[in-house]
Design a protein around this motif. Structure first.
Motif, mmCIF file in Angstrom:
data_model
loop_
_atom_site.group_PDB
_atom_site.id
_atom_site.type_symbol
_atom_site.label_atom_id
_atom_site.label_comp_id
_atom_site.label_asym_id
_atom_site.label_seq_id
_atom_site.Cartn_x
_atom_site.Cartn_y
_atom_site.Cartn_z
ATOM 1 N N TYR A 399 93.119 59.166 2.356
ATOM 2 C CA TYR A 399 92.927 60.600 2.142
ATOM 3 C C TYR A 399 93.891 61.450 2.956
ATOM 4 N N LEU A 419 91.572 68.992 0.284
ATOM 5 C CA LEU A 419 91.471 67.542 0.238
ATOM 6 C C LEU A 419 92.429 67.024 -0.813
ATOM 7 N N HIS A 450 80.990 59.906 -2.474
ATOM 8 C CA HIS A 450 81.067 60.119 -1.031
ATOM 9 C C HIS A 450 80.971 61.598 -0.716
ATOM 10 N N HIS A 452 82.399 64.621 2.129
ATOM 11 C CA HIS A 452 83.302 64.964 3.230
ATOM 12 C C HIS A 452 82.599 66.051 4.025
ATOM 13 N N HIS A 618 81.542 64.445 -3.264
ATOM 14 C CA HIS A 618 82.617 64.111 -4.200
ATOM 15 C C HIS A 618 82.185 62.965 -5.113
HETATM 16 CO CO LIG Z 1 86.703 62.793 -1.695
#
Ligand SMILES: [Co+2]
Ligand SMILES: [Co+2]
Lengths: 690, 690
Positions: A399, A419, A450, A452, A618
């Motif tokens: 990432y 992101l 997931h 963040h 996400h």
């Molecule tokens: Co993500």
């Protein structure tokens, strides 16, 4: 864009420069001095970090008030080192006295994983017979081990191995060609690396095997796009130029821009640290924030199958947002007139390293700042805004996090995070059901759900350090429709709930009431509104922590359980998941849960810190692959009852006419940008000039 | 920036141009033709609106599919007119046949208030003896009546006067000098204006009187700022130039940019209307949205005291976002290379009027589109994005709304709205308690709490008109920590709730689950993810409607009761608070509540419309005064499972190096902007070149 993690070309000329600002990060020379002092006493040791110990706030506030007559706070190096055999030391070195003032051996903790720690794992994996065996099972012949890659991750916490052995888990990938994106070829097993022994001590192997995908590579580099579809040819350049330079002044690391002043620090964990933020309000320098930083983050993954629960990286506390910073390049990462700052770190051997251009400081046009037309006569004011952006970008394995601290002329500070980068991926078999825990973003590629979650540490200094936090909820007035107090049912107000104790401050977001939090100085009222001067936290991307209460993530990432915690200020409370995060078990939960204690501490009208967790959940989709278009996230710190009027009124307008000027008395102000052009788009014959 | 509401200089040359696109707004000539046809039959009449009746969708979809071989839909003018005496007519005129095809007298409805309707009230107020009397009571001598101003507002609904008489309420102000901002001098009484009689028929007078404020004027024009503090002198220019012009093509009103195509319409109510939005996906033209527009808004104020409950303007349905549009100016409202479109309307007399440069179309740099660095070797790709912005700005008395429709290269459509302009204000006495219903933003000035609630009409066309909406909530997996299905407690997934009937679709925002809504085509699955192709509505500024159930606002603004309603498509359902909004009583509630009916209509896999209400709750503070720094609000429509990969991969990168190139095999792509410059900020002697 070459490898810009340079060993210092020794900036060792001491004494010729003015002394550093007490908030300045340690220079290369200071880092090497600290290492030298430690080496003298403790011999050869591996350095994990040498960073500035920021001066005690009390001392620092005095110095900021009157630097000429206050003793300059001492330069102290905060050191983390690992001795051969794995023993971890926390140390402090007084650089002026040349003395080690603290040297403590720690038990059962692991300091963060450095870039050097990360780099080594892949090479060891490739040579490990157990890994080679698993690769062969996956369909990769022994002679192709150079095509096997791994992203080493912190292990989270694995009860089988505990906290005493320094570990990494190796997320395995394959590249058919060295330039192919490995994330389209995840492997299904997960070696565990022991950093002390420098060997693979275990491999987690799933019950259902998922051999190497046979899909075509899925790339984003130039050669592949040129072969696939070719590049778009119809984007005309937009040039952004600042012929007279920038509107900010730089004094060391203090930036002076549009009435704002801010010291730009940087450390290996948080990356950018903004200190002593003040606003010049008609000649009065008013403190706003003592310190702002992203203090921690956690990225929990939502697949319940072993060992995916281990994927919940604390990218700051376990790797360091500073350590992972990109060296930025002109015209790529930022456009216009750019001022860069470098970042200095220590390497394992105790030498100083430099990331060139780690911090970008630049301005951008910010569109309309304010506008009003009078419908009677079209008298008008249009004023365009400007923003100052202090940014860095860090790469956490797959990432990328682009962090933009944005200052506005109206007194607002904005934090924007983009992101981008690449999804973490796992192998799947043709036809396999993701069971909702992930998305097949490409044949054979399962990108797991997931979150963040970022923790913003706000140390307010709203006209002084003694502040109080109020939760503000848009609330319907009392009384039903037709009642005496609310006859028309239209009443509503800002319900303010004062946080007097830490316990009361533990709060979640409420979208229904558009909840905000005000950091106020109740000792000072706005002369017009008679309300306390304040800054309001406006943050709308505030998902719930999805791992359940009692889960490993919930225990380890105590800060993420709620959107807001307010604690009493303490010099040593910087890291909301603890000072050393890797391999914490969450029992006890480090950081904020420790600091909360019984929750009875007073936080009213005292020196406080507000911890804010925000972020996104996400659920990947094919659009995010093979490289993800930047997903933006933003929050604002806005002055409320802080100023007596719009503080940007004195920004020169582009155009301003008053009714009397419209009526022909006096010249209007026409300072509109003469660079902008009308265009005849599409080659029409007629010009559309006004 | 002069008064750009021009009477048409008759663009009457017929037949020399290609026929208009069926979505094109009526031209000046068409408007005058319609008026001419009506005049012939009905004599002198006051025109309220003459606008395009958009073609029936069924017919239009056929034409769009094969324009060469499908009959061109007829040009129909949709007319609203008011006969002497106040009778209101809805009419349709077939422009090709020169025939009136509908002419219906309406009872008890009032069409919207035009700029001409607004302009007249102030002059009548100044001469009205009852108003003069109240001004004298307020402390304004009779000879100063030219210093008295009013912002005429629609009356909302006042049961004393009902719906049959066409009314406005006059919010009264005073200007010591013609150039002073009147909003610092609100008066405490409220005349009611009868548009048919052209006279003041009543004045609402509060029990507690609040004489004219004695505070100094609080201005933002040039002379006042120069006297107060002077202007900032330290802002250096940022020039934005596009030497090769723009990257879009214009064919009539169809804009072709970066694989997007969109027809830009405009009408007097909604302002910008985007039609037939498609994306070229590797040569396949894929429909995305049939129509996007802001269809309505309501601004309820939260002060329960009479007559403030009447303040809840429907700025689109009661005034018209198109009618109130600003004529935009180069280098002020937008920078760079600009393409403008004009807007044509009818005036009261039946002549066509033009707002020059009502719509701005331009590009902006959009920062990093995507980036990834490989931590092993710093091989990297950095690609900068570009956005296309189609915008207009309208002035609703005191407030300005800047509306930006933004197209991104990654398939995202963003709607950004900036609120600026001036707070609506009311008088207060020194020391008076606002009781929480407002804020004293300046001595004697009470700015009441209010909400700005917008209704976005989304007519999706996701690979065809038959679409289905799913509510998506980030949800914890089943099973406690330690359970078989969720042993680590970390499981989470995107819970999708399908809306099969209108009733099921009535939904609110949930910040805890980061709720989004997906508009999907369930007939077409993404080949990789096997999920329906979709666009997701991501909107985070979604406050609850604060006026209570059963209140006047709740009844009149049925659309605002919930964040999302989905209805079956119908050609005549464009306006969610009804076709004629002023003075509706809310009984029955017009628009969406009517269309919902029993809520049993099927909305699964059929042609649907999603209505989304979003906005902000505004508790004023002195920083918002005397003119408000723009407050931004944004929402996204993002492709999810619509593309098989990031659709912006073919945007040329600024810089791209592969591992083999880093290792020295082959040249990296360095297309970084060579216009950007390093700066020596603050006059330091050293240059910070990389
Ligand atoms: Co993500
Ligand atoms: Co407002």
């Amino acid at each position: 864009m070459a490898l810009d993690r340079l060993k210092s070309v020794a900036d060792h000329v001491a004494g010729t420069r003015s002394p550093p600002h007490p908030f300045d990060p340690l220079s290369n020379a200071e880092i090497e001095t600290a290492a030298h002092i430690i080496r003298r006493e403790h011999g050869k040791i591996h350095y994990n970090a040498i960073t500035l110990l920021e001066p005690p706030k009390k001392e620092m506030l005095k110095w900021l008030e009157d630097p000429a007559r206050t003793p300059r706070p001492a330069r102290i190096a905060d050191v983390v080192a690992i001795a051969p055999g794995g023993k971890v030391y926390d140390g402090l070195v007084n650089l002026e006295e040349g003395k080690i003032t603290k040297w403590t051996a720690l038990e059962g903790v692991q300091p963060l994983i450095t870039m050097e720690d990360l780099q080594v794992v892949e090479h060891i994996c490739r040579k490990d017979p157990k890994v080679i065996e698993q690769c062969i099972i996956s369909g990769i012949p022994k002679e192709d081990m150079h095509k096997v890659y791994c992203d080493p991750w912190t292990i989270g916490y694995d009860h089988r191995f505990g906290s005493n052995v320094r570990l990494q888990q190796a997320l395995m990938y394959y590249r058919p060609h060295v330039d192919d994106s490995q994330y389209s070829f995840p492997l299904d097993f997960c070696p565990i690396f022991d950093a002390d022994k420098q060997e693979i001590i275990h491999i987690d192997i799933p019950e259902v095997r998922r051999p190497l995908s046979k899909a075509k590579p899925n790339n984003y580099h130039v050669a592949s796009i040129e072969t696939d579809s070719g590049y778009r040819k119809d984007i005309k350049p937009i040039n952004i130029t600042q012929p007279d330079g920038v509107s900010f002044k730089v004094d060391g690391r203090v930036i002076d821009w549009q009435k704002w002043k801010v010291h730009v620090g940087f450390n290996y964990k948080e990356g950018i640290v903004l200190n002593n933020i003040t606003y010049n309000d008609n000649g009065v320098i008013r403190p706003v924030f003592y310190r702002l930083s992203l203090a921690e983050m956690v990225v929990p993954y939502g697949n319940p199958e072993h060992p995916h629960q281990r994927k919940h990286a604390f990218d700051l506390g376990e790797y360091g947002g500073g350590y992972m910073s990109n060296s930025l390049t002109l015209g790529c990462d930022c456009k216009g007139a750019i001022h860069y700052l470098d970042a200095a770190f220590v390497n394992k051997a105790g030498e100083s390293m430099t990331i060139k251009n780690a911090i970008c400081i630049h301005e951008e046009d910010a569109g309309i700042l304010f506008k009003h037309s009078d419908f009677r006569d079209d008298s008008v004011i249009v004023t365009r805004g400007r923003k100052l952006i202090i940014s860095h970008i860090f790469t956490a394995a797959n990432y990328e996090y682009c962090v933009y601290w944005i200052f506005h002329q109206d007194g607002t500070i904005q934090l924007e995070i983009k992101l981008t980068g690449i999804l973490n991926t796992y192998a799947m078999n043709p036809g396999e059901d993701t069971k909702g825990w992930g998305t097949e973003v490409y044949p054979g590629v399962n990108a797991h759900n997931h979150q963040h979650l970022f923790c913003l540490r706000i140390d307010p200094n709203i006209d002084g350090p003694n502040n109080t936090v109020f939760q503000v909820d848009a609330t319907q007035g009392p009384g039903d429709v037709g009642s005496f107090e609310n006859p028309y049912g239209n009443a509503f107000f800002a319900k303010k709930t004062k946080f007097t104790t830490v316990k009361e401050s533990i709060s979640d977001y409420d979208g229904v009431t558009s909840r905000t939090w005000e950091m106020a100085n109740t000792n000072k009222l706005n002369p017009y509104s008679h309300k306390p001067v304040s800054y309001k936290l406006v943050s709308r991307e505030v998902p719930k922590l999805l791992p359940k209460e009692g889960s490993l993530v919930w225990k380890r990432a105590g800060f993420a359980r709620h959107a807001v915690h307010v604690t009493k200020y303490s010099d040593d409370q910087l890291y909301p998941a603890g000072r050393h995060v890797p391999q914490t078990s969450g029992e006890p939960s480090r950081g904020i849960p420790e600091w909360i204690a019984d929750g009875d501490a007073n936080i009213e009208n005292t020196d406080i810190v507000l911890w804010h967790t925000f972020g996104i959940t996400h659920f990947p989709s094919p659009e995010d692959f093979p490289i993800m278009p930047a997903e933006p996230m933003t929050l604002l710190l806005r002055p409320r009852n802080f100023f007596t009027r719009n503080p940007a009124l004195d920004v020169p307008p582009s155009y301003c006419s008053t009714p009397s000027q419209v009526a022909g008395q006096g010249a209007v102000l026409d300072a509109a940008d003469k660079m902008s052009k009308l265009v005849v788009a599409g080659g029409e014959a007629k010009c559309c000039s006004k």
